[in-house]
Enzyme design. Structure first.
Site, PDB file in Angstrom:
ATOM      1  N   ASP A 269      -0.585  -5.220   5.676  1.00  0.00           N
ATOM      2  CA  ASP A 269      -1.639  -6.027   5.070  1.00  0.00           C
ATOM      3  C   ASP A 269      -1.491  -6.087   3.554  1.00  0.00           C
ATOM      4  OD1 ASP A 269      -2.281  -3.224   5.084  1.00  0.00           O
ATOM      5  OD2 ASP A 269      -4.237  -3.749   4.279  1.00  0.00           O
ATOM      6  N   GLU A 270      -2.027  -7.144   2.973  1.00  0.00           N
ATOM      7  CA  GLU A 270      -2.200  -7.293   1.528  1.00  0.00           C
ATOM      8  C   GLU A 270      -0.927  -6.959   0.742  1.00  0.00           C
ATOM      9  OE1 GLU A 270      -6.972  -6.366   1.122  1.00  0.00           O
ATOM     10  OE2 GLU A 270      -5.588  -4.663   1.033  1.00  0.00           O
ATOM     11  N   VAL A 271       0.156  -7.672   1.048  1.00  0.00           N
ATOM     12  CA  VAL A 271       1.441  -7.423   0.391  1.00  0.00           C
ATOM     13  C   VAL A 271       1.736  -8.561  -0.584  1.00  0.00           C
ATOM     14  CG1 VAL A 271       3.884  -6.956   0.707  1.00  0.00           C
ATOM     15  CG2 VAL A 271       2.258  -6.253   2.469  1.00  0.00           C
TER      16      VAL A 271
ATOM     17  N   HIS B 146       0.839  -1.209   0.000  1.00  0.00           N
ATOM     18  CA  HIS B 146       0.000   0.000   0.000  1.00  0.00           C
ATOM     19  C   HIS B 146       0.872   1.256   0.000  1.00  0.00           C
ATOM     20  CE1 HIS B 146      -4.035  -1.813   0.642  1.00  0.00           C
ATOM     21  NE2 HIS B 146      -3.328  -2.790   1.196  1.00  0.00           N
TER      22      HIS B 146
END
Length: 657
Positions: free
Chosen positions: A323-325, A253
């Site tokens: 998160d969400e890597v 992100h």
């Protein structure tokens, strides 16, 4: 006859001002306090608020005096003189030693109001209870009552996404004032993402120039917080017993970083942040949003940023995202490949673990605790010195895994705590009946490692303060009670009655709460069979529905049910209701999704003969369309999309009045 005479005499006493300190409380008076206190002893006696003329409180809590004064002025109550020793009927606040943090005792009797607390937080929470009692009082009379209260959890929070849409300092203060009224005590600010980097870092000034610049959206550009802005927010929050917890989201992100410093990426080149208002097709390199973990400069950058953040925020907690890597870019990067080999790593996800552990050490050396989303514990990178914030799905699986390793957790799962979801997805009742500790977690929570929970409001489709409040209230008051009150004291019917009386308090606070006409529903789960329609009609569309979210749900008379399309809506797409018989209508209103998937670009049309249509309204940015018809006869209603949307459309209800 005798009962009527007694009641008339009683009302007469109230209207004369209730000079006696032992007046009787109205039979209608209830203690509509949210969250529900731990212990309440009520009486039939009352206290006239006008009899209170003095405020006695310790010198170190003098800030509360200003808040009492502000409350009284706003509600047209008489001013209170702040004194060292009160002699008259008064409000007395005393510091004691035998209460836990944020706990308080509140006694209202003929002598006035006595508040006891061992810390500022406890005294502040007592003030919020007093405010609710006053706002619910009838004819200026509050019940003489004894309350002993303490929070179930220390962490009772709200996460507000400031990257996707920016909130001014004054708007943050408004949010703080409102959440503090219901005894929430943590404000987690999501300050960075792919959309923007919102916090001034003096060592890296480009973060807030390139990181907030939208070439095609100048009106949305250059919005960020200076360090002085955030210190002002922190100070204001402290007066309201709220700890502000900053989050910078790394190593994924990170487009907000890469737009300013592309050399911190694996690939280099140009990066651009994008506003949520930009169509998906126009956004560049959205799949390349992670830092290069094989680059030593990334670690130097991260450490300097964390050092500056620590200088701004006194919070013990520093949230570093995680998160969400995705790992696909790392797998192709020579620098990341080299680090992967040097550290003898097996999975590519272990590169993130390496980064997580290094950042945790940086934070610990600064005397703070690192918080991360639950991905940081997927391969057990988090330690007992960190905090895992659980967000995925129902969260109990991730929470249990953390507790098994003695890692503290904050519960903020999608089911129950994500308020960018609409009320049909996370209904107020569903929130109230959710609990942050499952039975399996309870067995491992002997050391109280479940710190509490929080609401999360992501702001992809939330762009105004009013919209924030609609998405939060009333359901965040349900969460406030879950996190404050003893589990055995919670009762939905009791809460619902108290909530109904609390809407006036919300109005007094300026809260634009959501009017939930399906508040007794828990969660909408569509069925195989189609629902009955509110009136005889034929419904058609050129879009397929997703699963059992049938089109008929848009015309079943219930706003907590909904149709959900299975592809994005765009030009040429339509919905139509052809009525079985003509109807004289005064108004037509359409309510689409109250989360992310609502219709913004479309026209509302009607037909008198079922064949020829005329436009009567355009949809607004909030996903609604309304038109007054003044008794016009209609035979059909139609929705036609005018622009491409990125969402799968939700329609909750079309109403004919």
């Amino acid at each position: 006859m005798k009962k009527a005479l007694i009641l008339s005499l009683f009302l007469g006493i109230l209207l004369l001002g209730c000079k006696s300190q032992n007046v009787v409380v109205s039979t209608k008076t209830t203690l509509a306090i949210i969250p529900q206190p731990k212990l309440i002893e009520t009486s039939k006696k009352g206290l006239d608020i006008k009899s209170l003329s003095e405020l006695e409180l310790p010198e170190l809590w003098r800030d509360l005096g200003g808040q009492f004064a502000e409350f009284n002025q706003k509600n047209k109550l008489q001013p209170l003189r702040i004194v060292e020793k009160a002699n008259a009927t008064a409000i007395r606040i005393k510091k004691v030693q035998n209460l836990s943090l944020e706990s308080y005792k509140l006694l209202i009797d003929k002598k006035g109001v006595l508040i006891e607390a061992s810390d500022y937080g406890g005294a502040f929470n007592a003030l919020q209870t007093w405010k609710q009692l006053v706002l619910h009082a009838e004819n200026g009379i509050v019940m003489q009552v004894k309350i002993e209260d303490q929070p179930r959890f220390n962490y009772r929070g709200l996460m507000l996404d400031c990257s996707r849409h920016f909130w001014t300092v004054n708007e943050l203060k408004e949010t703080i004032t409102q959440m503090a009224f219901f005894k929430l005590n943590k404000l987690h600010l999501h300050l960075t993402d792919n959309n923007a980097w919102r916090i001034e870092i003096k060592a890296y000034p480009k973060l807030t120039t390139a990181g907030t610049y939208y070439k095609d959206y100048p009106e949305l550009s250059d919005k960020f917080y200076t360090q002085e802005d955030l210190k002002e927010v922190v100070a204001f929050a402290g007066l309201h017993n709220i700890e502000v917890i900053p989050e910078i989201d790394i190593p994924g992100h990170a487009t907000g970083i890469l737009a300013a410093y592309p050399d911190l990426s694996c690939t280099g080149g140009e990066f651009e942040v994008y506003p949520e208002e930009m169509p998906l097709k126009d956004r560049k390199r959205t799949n390349v949003n992670m830092l290069c973990l094989g680059n030593p400069e990334v670690y130097a950058f991260s450490e300097k940023v964390i050092q500056e953040i620590v200088s701004i925020f006194p919070s013990q907690k520093i949230h570093l995202g995680g998160d969400e890597v995705p790992t696909t870019i790392w797998e192709k990067c020579t620098k990341c490949q080299k680090l992967h080999q040097q550290e003898h790593l097996k999975e590519w996800g272990e590169l993130q673990d390496y980064f997580t552990k290094r950042m945790s050490n940086v934070v610990q050396k600064l005397g703070k605790t690192m918080v991360g989303w639950d991905e940081i514990n997927e391969r057990h990178a988090a330690s007992a010195d960190d905090i895992v914030m659980v967000w995925r799905d129902y969260g109990f699986k991730q929470g249990l895994e953390a507790l098994q390793r003695n890692v503290p957790v904050i519960m903020a799962p999608q089911h129950g705590c994500y308020y960018d979801w609409g009320y049909a997805g996370n209904a107020t009742r569903k929130v109230y009946e959710w609990d942050p500790i499952s039975a399996e977690m309870e067995a491992l929570n002997k050391n109280n490692l479940v710190l509490g929970g929080q609401a999360c409001l992501w702001t992809e489709r939330v762009s105004t303060q009013n919209r924030i409040e609609e998405m939060l209230y009333p359901r965040i008051t349900a969460l406030a009670e879950v996190l404050w009150s003893p589990k055995e004291n919670r009762n939905w019917d009791s809460y619902l009655k108290r909530l109904d009386q609390s809407y006036d308090s919300m109005k007094a606070l300026g809260i634009d709460y959501y009017i939930d006409d399906a508040i007794n529903e828990t969660e909408f789960k569509p069925k195989n069979e189609k629902p009955a329609l509110v009136r005889h009609a034929w419904l058609t569309t050129n879009l397929p529905n997703h699963g059992n979210y049938h089109l008929e749900y848009i015309f079943d008379g219930k706003s907590n049910t909904f149709y959900w399309g299975s592809r994005s809506i765009g030009v040429g797409d339509w919905y139509q209701i052809k009525l079985g018989e003509p109807v004289k209508a005064t108004k037509i209103s359409v309510l689409t999704g109250d989360s992310k998937d609502y219709i913004q670009f479309a026209d509302l049309l009607i037909s008198e003969d079922g064949e020829t249509f005329e436009k009567i309204a355009a949809f607004k940015d909030d996903g609604t369309a309304t038109a007054a018809l003044q008794g016009k006869t209609i035979r059909a209603i139609r929705i036609e999309a005018t622009k491409q949307h990125s969402c799968w459309p939700v329609i909750k209800e079309i109403k004919i009045e």
